[in-house]
Write a protein that holds these residues in place. Structure first.
Motif, PDB file in Angstrom:
ATOM      1  N   GLY A   2       0.847  -1.188   0.000  1.00  0.00           N
ATOM      2  CA  GLY A   2       0.000   0.000   0.000  1.00  0.00           C
ATOM      3  C   GLY A   2       0.880   1.234   0.000  1.00  0.00           C
ATOM      4  N   GLY A   3       0.275   2.367   0.366  1.00  0.00           N
ATOM      5  CA  GLY A   3       0.990   3.635   0.291  1.00  0.00           C
ATOM      6  C   GLY A   3       2.003   3.841   1.408  1.00  0.00           C
ATOM      7  N   ALA A   4       1.636   3.457   2.633  1.00  0.00           N
ATOM      8  CA  ALA A   4       2.530   3.707   3.773  1.00  0.00           C
ATOM      9  C   ALA A   4       3.860   2.984   3.585  1.00  0.00           C
ATOM     10  N   ASN A  44       6.086   4.534   1.007  1.00  0.00           N
ATOM     11  CA  ASN A  44       6.881   5.662   1.517  1.00  0.00           C
ATOM     12  C   ASN A  44       8.004   5.197   2.446  1.00  0.00           C
ATOM     13  N   TYR A  52       0.137  13.980   4.540  1.00  0.00           N
ATOM     14  CA  TYR A  52      -0.134  12.664   5.111  1.00  0.00           C
ATOM     15  C   TYR A  52       0.615  11.645   4.261  1.00  0.00           C
ATOM     16  N   HIS A  53       1.401  10.802   4.914  1.00  0.00           N
ATOM     17  CA  HIS A  53       2.191   9.838   4.148  1.00  0.00           C
ATOM     18  C   HIS A  53       1.953   8.396   4.588  1.00  0.00           C
ATOM     19  N   GLY A  54       1.018   8.179   5.529  1.00  0.00           N
ATOM     20  CA  GLY A  54       0.711   6.802   5.905  1.00  0.00           C
ATOM     21  C   GLY A  54       0.759   6.591   7.404  1.00  0.00           C
ATOM     22  N   GLU A  90       3.779  15.270  -1.164  1.00  0.00           N
ATOM     23  CA  GLU A  90       2.631  14.968  -2.019  1.00  0.00           C
ATOM     24  C   GLU A  90       2.683  15.975  -3.172  1.00  0.00           C
ATOM     25  N   ASP A 116       5.167  11.747  -3.512  1.00  0.00           N
ATOM     26  CA  ASP A 116       4.133  10.840  -3.010  1.00  0.00           C
ATOM     27  C   ASP A 116       2.893  11.069  -3.869  1.00  0.00           C
ATOM     28  N   VAL A 147       0.391   8.798  -4.004  1.00  0.00           N
ATOM     29  CA  VAL A 147      -0.574   7.781  -3.567  1.00  0.00           C
ATOM     30  C   VAL A 147      -2.008   8.251  -3.847  1.00  0.00           C
ATOM     31  N   MET A 148      -2.290   9.519  -3.547  1.00  0.00           N
ATOM     32  CA  MET A 148      -3.641  10.016  -3.793  1.00  0.00           C
ATOM     33  C   MET A 148      -3.738  10.801  -5.099  1.00  0.00           C
ATOM     34  N   ALA A 197      -0.075   4.049  -4.798  1.00  0.00           N
ATOM     35  CA  ALA A 197      -0.926   2.953  -4.295  1.00  0.00           C
ATOM     36  C   ALA A 197      -2.342   3.235  -4.823  1.00  0.00           C
ATOM     37  N   LYS A 198      -3.346   3.185  -3.973  1.00  0.00           N
ATOM     38  CA  LYS A 198      -4.731   3.554  -4.316  1.00  0.00           C
ATOM     39  C   LYS A 198      -5.112   3.316  -5.793  1.00  0.00           C
TER      40      LYS A 198
HETATM   41  C1  PLP Z   1      -0.685  10.980   0.027  1.00  0.00           C
HETATM   42  C2  PLP Z   1      -0.798   9.670   0.736  1.00  0.00           C
HETATM   43  N1  PLP Z   1       0.302   8.978   1.015  1.00  0.00           N
HETATM   44  C3  PLP Z   1       0.252   7.795   1.643  1.00  0.00           C
HETATM   45  C4  PLP Z   1      -0.944   7.248   2.043  1.00  0.00           C
HETATM   46  C5  PLP Z   1      -0.971   5.935   2.761  1.00  0.00           C
HETATM   47  O1  PLP Z   1      -1.484   4.946   1.942  1.00  0.00           O
HETATM   48  P1  PLP Z   1      -2.052   3.584   2.573  1.00  0.00           P
HETATM   49  O2  PLP Z   1      -3.277   3.937   3.324  1.00  0.00           O
HETATM   50  O3  PLP Z   1      -2.325   2.718   1.357  1.00  0.00           O
HETATM   51  O4  PLP Z   1      -0.986   3.010   3.412  1.00  0.00           O
HETATM   52  C6  PLP Z   1      -2.133   7.934   1.769  1.00  0.00           C
HETATM   53  C7  PLP Z   1      -3.425   7.381   2.195  1.00  0.00           C
HETATM   54  O5  PLP Z   1      -4.421   8.036   2.249  1.00  0.00           O
HETATM   55  C8  PLP Z   1      -2.056   9.183   1.109  1.00  0.00           C
HETATM   56  O6  PLP Z   1      -3.156   9.886   0.843  1.00  0.00           O
END
Ligand code: PLP
Length: 449
Positions: free
Chosen positions: A114-116, A119, A142-144, A220, A253, A255-256, A281-282
């Motif tokens: 996933g995203g966390a 990162n 927000y990075h996880g 981000e 980042d 992810v979003m 991710a996502k």
């Molecule tokens: C910008 C960003 N990075 C990282 C994450 C973390 O991703 P995950 O929830 O898949 O671990 C998110 C989750 O919302 C996010 O928005």
């Protein structure tokens, strides 16, 4: 397939489930039954227009049979392989991801869950590559939720877990025009000057911290939950210059913001910047299965040509998730989904601007592609938010309830309303959702001073 009466879903869940991001005694979940396109239905057959793509992730919309079929076929072929093994789907998926990175330049791909952890791994790799320790990230980020990604996070979700987080993260300020600390007395400063001030602020922090100790700047590309903060012209290019000047790895980042959300495959492409690493991710699978990835330049990956990369998880490169990713990317290309987000960007922007003109409680609106936000305020002059920092208010609770009652699933964060629909949405469906928000804003209008 598994038997449980609909009316037992919530009670049984409440008995045994430990919920994330919730006080356990206060959860009140929607019992979701099915989903298709931009809509989902609860057990009472109530239909919701999904204005948040569930968790900002179902980019291609719900129930796309092409992705589901690819996952089923993968299950029949081989459902799981050890992370050290090569599979056909892993070879195809890594190429598919590498090819969509800017200019195809981030050609080495590490898959994550996933995203966390994307990162987390990006940070580890940048530290190993530079042999430096510090990571610079922004306050509104927000990075996880794992310990390293949480340390990188700038917002209050980090503060909740301090001090037991990864060390070495230093935060800096976001170029957030509507509430810029530097420009309260001079809000009409030109965009070029505004950008310059925030780049100067970043460089000052780099110098105070010591460039020789900084491994990466992690950002981000467009800030998500912390305010859809769209970088001003020249900002991302300026960060790239600072990274090059001081030998710092630039990590985007996405992810979003990635996978079409802003009308480009990756948001950073809006500014023609190539970062050294992209985390995603996502939208990578549109959440049909859990998957993240770290795409990096080959020279960074080469750090581990001889040195062992001492990391990995049991489910790394899970074939079913990879099949979802490959099919999802194919659907995005086939249906021109990135192009749809780009084409509807101005439509969303106009709808947001119109709301801003007709509601005194709308302080600011921002959007890029299908990534939008409304800042709800008590006073346009002072910009006092309708809910406090990291808090809620009766007005914002009532506003969200009014949306849900009218069948609009929308995410409100403190004093903001986020608009992050599936990218297959039509102009009519966007209008449909925005008219519900239009109605609901009458509640907050009453609280305006
Ligand atoms: C910008 C960003 N990075 C990282 C994450 C973390 O991703 P995950 O929830 O898949 O671990 C998110 C989750 O919302 C996010 O928005």
């Amino acid at each position: 397939m598994f038997d449980l009466p609909d009316d037992q879903i919530v009670p049984l869940s409440k008995e045994h489930v430990f919920w994330t991001w919730s006080a356990q005694a206060k959860v009140n979940p929607i019992a979701v039954k099915r989903a298709k396109g931009v809509y989902f239905w609860d057990i009472n057959n109530k239909r919701y227009l999904d204005f948040n793509s569930m968790t900002m992730c179902v980019n291609i919309g719900h129930g796309d049979q092409r992705v589901i079929n690819a996952m089923k076929a993968q299950l029949d072929e081989i459902p799981y392989a050890a992370p050290g093994m090569a599979t056909k789907i892993r070879a195809i998926a890594s190429k598919a991801v590498a090819e969509i990175t800017p200019g195809g330049k981030l050609s080495k791909v590490l898959f994550t869950l996933g995203g966390a952890d994307a990162n987390e791994n990006a940070i580890k790799i940048a530290r190993a590559y530079t042999k430096r320790h510090k990571i610079l990230t922004r306050y509104r980020s927000y990075h996880g939720a794992t310990a390293g990604a949480m340390a990188a996070t700038g917002d209050p979700r980090r503060v909740a877990w301090e001090p037991n987080l990864m060390t070495g993260v230093v935060h800096f300020l976001d170029p957030y025009r509507y509430r810029s600390t530097f420009h309260r007395t001079n809000p009409n400063i030109s965009e070029a000057e505004f950008t310059r001030d925030y780049l100067n602020h970043l460089e000052e922090i780099i110098l105070y911290e010591g460039p020789e100790s900084i491994a990466a700047i992690l950002m981000e590309s467009v800030t998500g939950t912390n305010g859809i903060i769209i970088p001003p012209a020249g900002y991302m290019q300026g960060v790239r210059v600072l990274c090059d000047k001081y030998g710092i790895v630039m990590i985007a980042d996405e992810v979003m913001a990635g996978f079409g959300r802003t009308g480009k495959w990756f948001a950073i492409e809006n500014w023609n910047v190539v970062p050294d690493i992209i985390t995603m991710a996502k939208g990578l699978t549109s959440a049909y299965a859990p998957l993240g990835a770290v795409a990096m330049k080959p020279e960074i990956a080469a750090t581990f040509d001889e040195q062992v990369f001492e990391s990995g998880l049991t489910y790394t490169s899970h074939p079913v998730s990879l099949a979802a990713a490959v099919a999802n990317i194919a659907v995005m290309k086939q249906d021109h989904i990135v192009e749809n987000a780009a084409a509807l960007g101005p439509v969303l922007h106009k709808l947001l601007t119109d709301l801003g003109e007709s509601h005194p409680s709308v302080g600011d609106v921002r959007s890029i592609g299908l990534f939008g936000i409304i800042e709800v305020v008590k006073d346009r002059q002072t910009k006092e938010p309708m809910a406090p920092w990291n808090g809620n208010s009766p007005e914002m609770v009532a506003l969200r309830k009014a949306c849900l009652d009218r069948g609009l699933y929308v995410y409100t964060h403190w004093h903001t309303i986020l608009i992050i629909p599936p990218l297959i949405i039509t102009a009519e469906q966007l209008q449909e959702g925005m008219s519900v928000i239009d109605e609901a804003l009458k509640i907050t209008d009453q609280a305006v001073r």
